[in-house]
Design a protein around this motif. Structure first.
Motif, PDB file in Angstrom:
ATOM      1  N   ALA A   5     -26.767  -8.281  -0.473  1.00  0.00           N
ATOM      2  CA  ALA A   5     -27.707  -7.169  -0.306  1.00  0.00           C
ATOM      3  C   ALA A   5     -29.119  -7.677  -0.044  1.00  0.00           C
ATOM      4  N   THR A   6     -29.528  -8.704  -0.766  1.00  0.00           N
ATOM      5  CA  THR A   6     -30.854  -9.272  -0.550  1.00  0.00           C
ATOM      6  C   THR A   6     -30.954  -9.906   0.837  1.00  0.00           C
ATOM      7  N   SER A   7     -29.893 -10.551   1.272  1.00  0.00           N
ATOM      8  CA  SER A   7     -29.875 -11.146   2.610  1.00  0.00           C
ATOM      9  C   SER A   7     -29.961 -10.082   3.693  1.00  0.00           C
ATOM     10  N   VAL A   8     -29.246  -8.982   3.507  1.00  0.00           N
ATOM     11  CA  VAL A   8     -29.297  -7.878   4.478  1.00  0.00           C
ATOM     12  C   VAL A   8     -30.702  -7.295   4.532  1.00  0.00           C
ATOM     13  N   LEU A   9     -31.318  -7.116   3.368  1.00  0.00           N
ATOM     14  CA  LEU A   9     -32.681  -6.594   3.338  1.00  0.00           C
ATOM     15  C   LEU A   9     -33.640  -7.535   4.052  1.00  0.00           C
ATOM     16  N   CYS A  10     -33.569  -8.818   3.754  1.00  0.00           N
ATOM     17  CA  CYS A  10     -34.474  -9.787   4.380  1.00  0.00           C
ATOM     18  C   CYS A  10     -34.231  -9.889   5.880  1.00  0.00           C
ATOM     19  N   LEU A  11     -32.982  -9.821   6.292  1.00  0.00           N
ATOM     20  CA  LEU A  11     -32.678  -9.824   7.724  1.00  0.00           C
ATOM     21  C   LEU A  11     -33.262  -8.588   8.400  1.00  0.00           C
ATOM     22  N   GLY A  12     -33.144  -7.436   7.749  1.00  0.00           N
ATOM     23  CA  GLY A  12     -33.710  -6.210   8.308  1.00  0.00           C
ATOM     24  C   GLY A  12     -35.224  -6.280   8.415  1.00  0.00           C
ATOM     25  N   VAL A  13     -35.878  -6.813   7.385  1.00  0.00           N
ATOM     26  CA  VAL A  13     -37.334  -6.955   7.420  1.00  0.00           C
ATOM     27  C   VAL A  13     -37.736  -7.938   8.516  1.00  0.00           C
ATOM     28  N   GLN A  14     -37.020  -9.043   8.628  1.00  0.00           N
ATOM     29  CA  GLN A  14     -37.327 -10.040   9.661  1.00  0.00           C
ATOM     30  C   GLN A  14     -37.144  -9.473  11.059  1.00  0.00           C
ATOM     31  N   ARG A  15     -36.071  -8.730  11.268  1.00  0.00           N
ATOM     32  CA  ARG A  15     -35.826  -8.153  12.596  1.00  0.00           C
ATOM     33  C   ARG A  15     -36.835  -7.083  12.941  1.00  0.00           C
ATOM     34  N   LEU A  17     -40.094  -6.641  11.480  1.00  0.00           N
ATOM     35  CA  LEU A  17     -41.492  -7.056  11.503  1.00  0.00           C
ATOM     36  C   LEU A  17     -41.734  -8.366  12.226  1.00  0.00           C
ATOM     37  N   ARG A  18     -40.712  -9.209  12.315  1.00  0.00           N
ATOM     38  CA  ARG A  18     -40.765 -10.468  13.058  1.00  0.00           C
ATOM     39  C   ARG A  18     -41.845 -11.438  12.571  1.00  0.00           C
ATOM     40  N   THR A  19     -42.104 -11.414  11.271  1.00  0.00           N
ATOM     41  CA  THR A  19     -43.006 -12.386  10.664  1.00  0.00           C
ATOM     42  C   THR A  19     -42.397 -12.855   9.346  1.00  0.00           C
ATOM     43  N   LEU A  20     -42.808 -14.025   8.912  1.00  0.00           N
ATOM     44  CA  LEU A  20     -42.203 -14.631   7.730  1.00  0.00           C
ATOM     45  C   LEU A  20     -42.752 -14.079   6.415  1.00  0.00           C
ATOM     46  N   ARG A  21     -44.028 -13.761   6.369  1.00  0.00           N
ATOM     47  CA  ARG A  21     -44.641 -13.335   5.099  1.00  0.00           C
ATOM     48  C   ARG A  21     -43.992 -12.076   4.510  1.00  0.00           C
ATOM     49  N   PRO A  22     -43.814 -10.979   5.275  1.00  0.00           N
ATOM     50  CA  PRO A  22     -43.155  -9.809   4.685  1.00  0.00           C
ATOM     51  C   PRO A  22     -41.706 -10.087   4.276  1.00  0.00           C
ATOM     52  N   ILE A  66     -30.167   0.227   5.815  1.00  0.00           N
ATOM     53  CA  ILE A  66     -29.549   1.090   6.828  1.00  0.00           C
ATOM     54  C   ILE A  66     -30.447   2.278   7.125  1.00  0.00           C
ATOM     55  N   GLY A  67     -31.046   2.856   6.094  1.00  0.00           N
ATOM     56  CA  GLY A  67     -31.923   4.004   6.287  1.00  0.00           C
ATOM     57  C   GLY A  67     -33.201   3.670   7.030  1.00  0.00           C
ATOM     58  N   ALA A  68     -33.638   2.423   6.962  1.00  0.00           N
ATOM     59  CA  ALA A  68     -34.880   2.019   7.630  1.00  0.00           C
ATOM     60  C   ALA A  68     -34.680   1.659   9.095  1.00  0.00           C
ATOM     61  N   ILE A  69     -33.446   1.550   9.538  1.00  0.00           N
ATOM     62  CA  ILE A  69     -33.181   1.157  10.926  1.00  0.00           C
ATOM     63  C   ILE A  69     -33.846   2.091  11.940  1.00  0.00           C
ATOM     64  N   PRO A  70     -33.730   3.417  11.819  1.00  0.00           N
ATOM     65  CA  PRO A  70     -34.351   4.272  12.839  1.00  0.00           C
ATOM     66  C   PRO A  70     -35.869   4.168  12.895  1.00  0.00           C
ATOM     67  N   SER A  71     -36.519   3.891  11.791  1.00  0.00           N
ATOM     68  CA  SER A  71     -37.981   3.849  11.794  1.00  0.00           C
ATOM     69  C   SER A  71     -38.533   2.445  12.019  1.00  0.00           C
ATOM     70  N   GLY A  72     -37.698   1.476  12.307  1.00  0.00           N
ATOM     71  CA  GLY A  72     -38.150   0.104  12.510  1.00  0.00           C
ATOM     72  C   GLY A  72     -39.104  -0.047  13.675  1.00  0.00           C
ATOM     73  N   ARG A  73     -38.785   0.583  14.795  1.00  0.00           N
ATOM     74  CA  ARG A  73     -39.655   0.492  15.974  1.00  0.00           C
ATOM     75  C   ARG A  73     -41.008   1.134  15.683  1.00  0.00           C
ATOM     76  N   LEU A  74     -41.004   2.277  15.010  1.00  0.00           N
ATOM     77  CA  LEU A  74     -42.242   2.965  14.674  1.00  0.00           C
ATOM     78  C   LEU A  74     -43.106   2.111  13.747  1.00  0.00           C
ATOM     79  N   GLU A  80     -48.523  -3.447  14.884  1.00  0.00           N
ATOM     80  CA  GLU A  80     -49.184  -4.031  16.060  1.00  0.00           C
ATOM     81  C   GLU A  80     -50.525  -3.358  16.320  1.00  0.00           C
ATOM     82  N   ALA A  81     -50.573  -2.023  16.207  1.00  0.00           N
ATOM     83  CA  ALA A  81     -51.831  -1.306  16.417  1.00  0.00           C
ATOM     84  C   ALA A  81     -52.843  -1.673  15.343  1.00  0.00           C
TER      85      ALA A  81
END
Length: 117
Positions: A5-15, A17-22, A66-74, A80-81
């Motif tokens: 579960a922690t790995s899935v969360l970290c993979l989701g955050v990495q995909r 936000l694309r940065t290491l700190r978060p 899983i719930g955060a997937i749709p709002s990832g682009r937003l 970025e802004a």
């Protein structure tokens, strides 16, 4: 299960936000949550055992990811802004994204409860 579960969360955050700190922050917060939840279960402060708390932790993080997937682009666009122009107006998260996240976390918690009982 907790490591997955922690790995899935970290993979989701990495995909997203694309940065290491978060990603590192998410991993650290996850470990703290896991330790607190299992300690509460072990001490009897909650009506669940430490094993049941690990199951609930795992399913909650997977449901959150899983719930955060749709709002990832937003979220990525907002960051970025903010990076380009600090103090800029943040785009509002549509209610359907919030509803989807609440429903996925709720459903995974119900599934965790059924499996841990």
């Amino acid at each position: 299960m907790a490591v997955f579960a922690t790995s899935v969360l970290c993979l989701g955050v990495q995909r997203c936000l694309r940065t290491l700190r978060p990603t590192a922050l998410a991993a650290g917060v996850s470990v703290v949550f896991l330790l607190v939840m299992t300690a509460l279960g072990g001490l009897g402060a909650v009506p669940w055992s430490a094993r049941q708390m690990v199951v609930m932790y795992s399913f909650t993080w997977v449901g959150f990811t899983i719930g955060a997937i749709p709002s990832g682009r937003l979220l990525r666009e907002h960051l970025e802004a903010e990076r380009r122009q600090p103090g800029s107006e943040a785009p509002a998260v549509p209610a359907r994204y919030v509803f989807f996240m609440v429903m996925t976390v709720s459903l995974t918690l119900l599934l965790a409860y059924a499996l841990a009982a």
